[in-house]
Scaffold this motif. Sequence first.
Motif, PDB file in Angstrom:
ATOM      1  N   ILE A 208       0.800  -1.186   0.004  1.00  0.00           N
ATOM      2  CA  ILE A 208       0.072  -0.133  -0.037  1.00  0.00           C
ATOM      3  C   ILE A 208       0.779   1.302  -0.140  1.00  0.00           C
ATOM      4  CG2 ILE A 208      -1.550   1.424   1.383  1.00  0.00           C
ATOM      5  CD1 ILE A 208      -2.810  -1.123   2.386  1.00  0.00           C
ATOM      6  N   THR A 209       1.968   1.312   1.170  1.00  0.00           N
ATOM      7  CA  THR A 209       2.576   2.599   1.057  1.00  0.00           C
ATOM      8  C   THR A 209       3.515   2.822  -0.111  1.00  0.00           C
ATOM      9  OG1 THR A 209       4.422   1.333   2.120  1.00  0.00           O
ATOM     10  CG2 THR A 209       2.641   2.442   3.736  1.00  0.00           C
ATOM     11  N   GLN A 210       4.018   1.719  -1.149  1.00  0.00           N
ATOM     12  CA  GLN A 210       4.758   1.828  -2.046  1.00  0.00           C
ATOM     13  C   GLN A 210       3.895   2.276  -3.399  1.00  0.00           C
ATOM     14  OE1 GLN A 210       7.827  -1.059  -2.938  1.00  0.00           O
ATOM     15  NE2 GLN A 210       8.650  -1.340  -1.034  1.00  0.00           N
ATOM     16  N   THR A 211       2.442   1.965  -3.284  1.00  0.00           N
ATOM     17  CA  THR A 211       1.706   2.263  -4.223  1.00  0.00           C
ATOM     18  C   THR A 211       1.432   3.952  -3.947  1.00  0.00           C
ATOM     19  OG1 THR A 211       0.852   0.004  -4.489  1.00  0.00           O
ATOM     20  CG2 THR A 211      -0.375   1.780  -5.377  1.00  0.00           C
ATOM     21  N   ALA A 212       1.169   4.149  -2.783  1.00  0.00           N
ATOM     22  CA  ALA A 212       0.950   5.745  -2.577  1.00  0.00           C
ATOM     23  C   ALA A 212       1.953   6.434  -3.003  1.00  0.00           C
ATOM     24  CB  ALA A 212       0.536   5.738  -1.074  1.00  0.00           C
ATOM     25  N   ILE A 213       3.043   5.999  -2.719  1.00  0.00           N
ATOM     26  CA  ILE A 213       4.347   6.844  -2.963  1.00  0.00           C
ATOM     27  C   ILE A 213       4.775   6.979  -4.481  1.00  0.00           C
ATOM     28  CG2 ILE A 213       6.271   5.307  -2.784  1.00  0.00           C
ATOM     29  CD1 ILE A 213       6.435   8.215  -0.473  1.00  0.00           C
ATOM     30  N   GLY A 214       4.169   6.017  -5.200  1.00  0.00           N
ATOM     31  CA  GLY A 214       4.373   5.830  -6.811  1.00  0.00           C
ATOM     32  C   GLY A 214       5.402   4.896  -7.135  1.00  0.00           C
ATOM     33  N   LYS A 215       6.006   4.118  -6.146  1.00  0.00           N
ATOM     34  CA  LYS A 215       6.995   3.183  -6.650  1.00  0.00           C
ATOM     35  C   LYS A 215       6.101   1.898  -7.327  1.00  0.00           C
ATOM     36  CE  LYS A 215      10.252   3.149  -2.698  1.00  0.00           C
ATOM     37  NZ  LYS A 215      10.674   2.225  -1.605  1.00  0.00           N
ATOM     38  N   LEU A 216       4.963   1.876  -7.086  1.00  0.00           N
ATOM     39  CA  LEU A 216       4.320   0.700  -7.643  1.00  0.00           C
ATOM     40  C   LEU A 216       3.073   1.303  -8.265  1.00  0.00           C
ATOM     41  CD1 LEU A 216       4.581  -1.954  -4.783  1.00  0.00           C
ATOM     42  CD2 LEU A 216       5.679  -1.975  -6.853  1.00  0.00           C
ATOM     43  N   ALA A 217       2.506   0.693  -9.451  1.00  0.00           N
ATOM     44  CA  ALA A 217       1.516   1.483  -9.945  1.00  0.00           C
ATOM     45  C   ALA A 217       0.146   1.243  -9.403  1.00  0.00           C
ATOM     46  CB  ALA A 217       1.443   0.853 -11.537  1.00  0.00           C
ATOM     47  N   GLU A 218      -0.061   0.179  -8.832  1.00  0.00           N
ATOM     48  CA  GLU A 218      -1.625  -0.192  -8.301  1.00  0.00           C
ATOM     49  C   GLU A 218      -1.317  -1.309  -7.362  1.00  0.00           C
ATOM     50  OE1 GLU A 218      -4.797  -0.717 -10.985  1.00  0.00           O
ATOM     51  OE2 GLU A 218      -3.777  -2.541 -12.143  1.00  0.00           O
ATOM     52  N   LEU A 219      -2.297  -1.163  -6.401  1.00  0.00           N
ATOM     53  CA  LEU A 219      -2.565  -2.296  -5.450  1.00  0.00           C
ATOM     54  C   LEU A 219      -3.622  -3.357  -6.146  1.00  0.00           C
ATOM     55  CD1 LEU A 219      -2.205  -3.762  -2.413  1.00  0.00           C
ATOM     56  CD2 LEU A 219      -4.071  -2.259  -2.139  1.00  0.00           C
ATOM     57  N   THR A 220      -3.421  -4.867  -5.820  1.00  0.00           N
ATOM     58  CA  THR A 220      -4.315  -5.452  -6.149  1.00  0.00           C
ATOM     59  C   THR A 220      -5.155  -6.360  -4.923  1.00  0.00           C
ATOM     60  OG1 THR A 220      -3.265  -6.197  -8.288  1.00  0.00           O
ATOM     61  CG2 THR A 220      -4.914  -7.658  -7.600  1.00  0.00           C
ATOM     62  N   VAL A 221      -6.139  -5.915  -4.767  1.00  0.00           N
ATOM     63  CA  VAL A 221      -6.718  -6.908  -3.593  1.00  0.00           C
ATOM     64  C   VAL A 221      -7.177  -8.317  -3.857  1.00  0.00           C
ATOM     65  CG1 VAL A 221      -8.669  -6.826  -1.917  1.00  0.00           C
ATOM     66  CG2 VAL A 221      -7.565  -4.668  -2.537  1.00  0.00           C
ATOM     67  N   PHE A 222      -6.536  -9.291  -3.447  1.00  0.00           N
ATOM     68  CA  PHE A 222      -6.562 -10.637  -3.603  1.00  0.00           C
ATOM     69  C   PHE A 222      -8.065 -10.947  -3.431  1.00  0.00           C
ATOM     70  CE2 PHE A 222      -1.744 -10.457  -3.256  1.00  0.00           C
ATOM     71  CZ  PHE A 222      -1.591 -10.104  -4.609  1.00  0.00           C
ATOM     72  N   GLY A 223      -8.710 -11.065  -4.161  1.00  0.00           N
ATOM     73  CA  GLY A 223     -10.264 -11.811  -3.747  1.00  0.00           C
ATOM     74  C   GLY A 223     -11.145 -10.833  -3.477  1.00  0.00           C
ATOM     75  N   ASP A 224     -12.408 -10.802  -4.277  1.00  0.00           N
ATOM     76  CA  ASP A 224     -13.479 -10.094  -3.382  1.00  0.00           C
ATOM     77  C   ASP A 224     -14.530 -11.081  -3.244  1.00  0.00           C
ATOM     78  OD1 ASP A 224     -14.350 -11.217  -5.885  1.00  0.00           O
ATOM     79  OD2 ASP A 224     -14.740  -9.115  -6.881  1.00  0.00           O
ATOM     80  N   ASP A 225     -14.571 -12.161  -3.268  1.00  0.00           N
ATOM     81  CA  ASP A 225     -15.811 -13.017  -2.866  1.00  0.00           C
ATOM     82  C   ASP A 225     -15.444 -14.061  -1.705  1.00  0.00           C
ATOM     83  OD1 ASP A 225     -13.495 -14.654  -4.005  1.00  0.00           O
ATOM     84  OD2 ASP A 225     -14.900 -15.704  -5.745  1.00  0.00           O
ATOM     85  N   TYR A 226     -14.649 -13.606  -0.722  1.00  0.00           N
ATOM     86  CA  TYR A 226     -14.419 -14.366   0.328  1.00  0.00           C
ATOM     87  C   TYR A 226     -15.684 -14.311   1.309  1.00  0.00           C
ATOM     88  CZ  TYR A 226      -9.506 -15.224  -0.293  1.00  0.00           C
ATOM     89  OH  TYR A 226      -8.258 -15.656  -1.058  1.00  0.00           O
ATOM     90  N   ASP A 227     -15.886 -15.223   2.314  1.00  0.00           N
ATOM     91  CA  ASP A 227     -17.097 -15.330   3.021  1.00  0.00           C
ATOM     92  C   ASP A 227     -16.911 -14.198   4.156  1.00  0.00           C
ATOM     93  OD1 ASP A 227     -19.390 -15.891   4.299  1.00  0.00           O
ATOM     94  OD2 ASP A 227     -18.979 -17.755   5.138  1.00  0.00           O
ATOM     95  N   THR A 228     -16.642 -12.999   3.900  1.00  0.00           N
ATOM     96  CA  THR A 228     -16.321 -11.863   5.029  1.00  0.00           C
ATOM     97  C   THR A 228     -17.381 -11.028   4.844  1.00  0.00           C
ATOM     98  OG1 THR A 228     -15.003 -10.897   3.591  1.00  0.00           O
ATOM     99  CG2 THR A 228     -14.003 -12.634   5.350  1.00  0.00           C
ATOM    100  N   GLU A 229     -17.466  -9.878   5.788  1.00  0.00           N
ATOM    101  CA  GLU A 229     -18.485  -8.751   5.417  1.00  0.00           C
ATOM    102  C   GLU A 229     -18.227  -8.142   4.096  1.00  0.00           C
ATOM    103  OE1 GLU A 229     -19.226  -5.738   8.683  1.00  0.00           O
ATOM    104  OE2 GLU A 229     -19.512  -7.703   9.621  1.00  0.00           O
ATOM    105  N   ASP A 230     -17.060  -7.875   3.718  1.00  0.00           N
ATOM    106  CA  ASP A 230     -16.747  -7.122   2.294  1.00  0.00           C
ATOM    107  C   ASP A 230     -16.201  -8.066   1.388  1.00  0.00           C
ATOM    108  OD1 ASP A 230     -14.406  -6.982   2.927  1.00  0.00           O
ATOM    109  OD2 ASP A 230     -14.186  -4.998   3.871  1.00  0.00           O
ATOM    110  N   GLY A 231     -16.301  -9.183   1.714  1.00  0.00           N
ATOM    111  CA  GLY A 231     -15.733 -10.092   0.340  1.00  0.00           C
ATOM    112  C   GLY A 231     -13.872 -10.221   0.577  1.00  0.00           C
TER     113      GLY A 231
END
Length: 342
Positions: A208-231
């Motif tokens: 996250i911090t390296q994405t925010a500073i511009g060292k990395l282009a974007e963050l990928t959140v691994f998975g949106d369909d887990y059995d949790t409140e927001d996936g």
Amino acid sequence: MNNSKHILVTGGAGYIGSHTVVELINQGYVPVIADDFRNSEERIISGIEKITEVSPQTHRIDVTDLGALEYLFQKYSFIGVIHFAAYKAVGESVASPIKYYENNLLSLINCIKLCEKYGVKNVVFSSSCTVYGEPDQAVVDEQSALKPANSPYGATKQMSELILQDVVRSKADLKVLSLRYFNPIGAHPSGEIGELPIGAPSNLVPYITQTAIGKLAELTVFGDDYDTEDGSCVRDFIHVMDLANAHLKGLEWLSNQEGQLFDVVNLGTGKGTSVLEIIHTFEKVNDISLNWKFGKRRDGDVSQIYADASKAKQQLNWVAQKSLEDSMRDAWIWEQKLANAK
Ligand code: UD1
């Protein structure tokens, strides 16, 4: 116990090690760092100096080198050892298992051999919630079954605990406390020390911090369909200064125990936080809009795991104090300091 306040800290220039060294100095101990800087930099020692105004005794040695480590046991009269020195990248351990087994097990064996030879009785071991493998329930306490490790890294932590247990059972005059960390994040609030990921980070917060500073282009959140409140997945994220402090409590507790013992304690906040909550907290606290997207699930990830941290409270009188906001602010201060230093 003698009057010495020397504590051997293997891996003391590392992420959790360096924060623990700061706490040791603040509480009147004399940490002796054994670290070959393969996963750290001189700037971490300077950072410790800036924070504490003490220059920690630092020995550039490989802890798998028994002779080099023995020199330290001859030179100092340690009252305890905190053993951090180990590799910790899950993915790398799958690709290079021997590297992990050799380094993580040999360094532990060397420490224990020398503790026995030189009569050092108190050992704090740096373990991980990874020892629980894929747990049956999201919340794990110290009684939870140790399922098969899902990586060679995890296996080295399980094996290390077994080795320690067997040594204690063999009637060695040793007291061992294995601290099972959940997800350490953040940095010292001064921004003088923090995590130094080598290459592209695999852990969430440095990503996250390296994405925010511009060292990395974007963050990928691994998975949106887990059995949790927001996936997204849920973890127990704990500020590294809280973790560091727990080592002091652990050491104190060990010193007050009689006879030989092996014990384990979870170190977490006791609260699950989702990956999306982490991102939103980071954005809010630091007033930044992060470039992120959902992607596929990552192999080997469990849906949710967090600590039952009640044993740490009862036994060590330790409770995590810092908030998620603190962690996100401190991680960002550190990333910016790193960027400015380059
Ligand atoms: C792993 C280890 C743990 C170790 C920790 C720190 C296991 C099971 N866990 O924890 O023992 O202490 O690393 O080295 O071996 N994520 C994203 N995008 C990213 C990176 C991560 O969405 O770019 C998500 C992951 O899917 C996961 C969460 O963030 O749900 C945390 O991931 P990570 O920081 O890698 O830690 P763990 O895998 O939980």
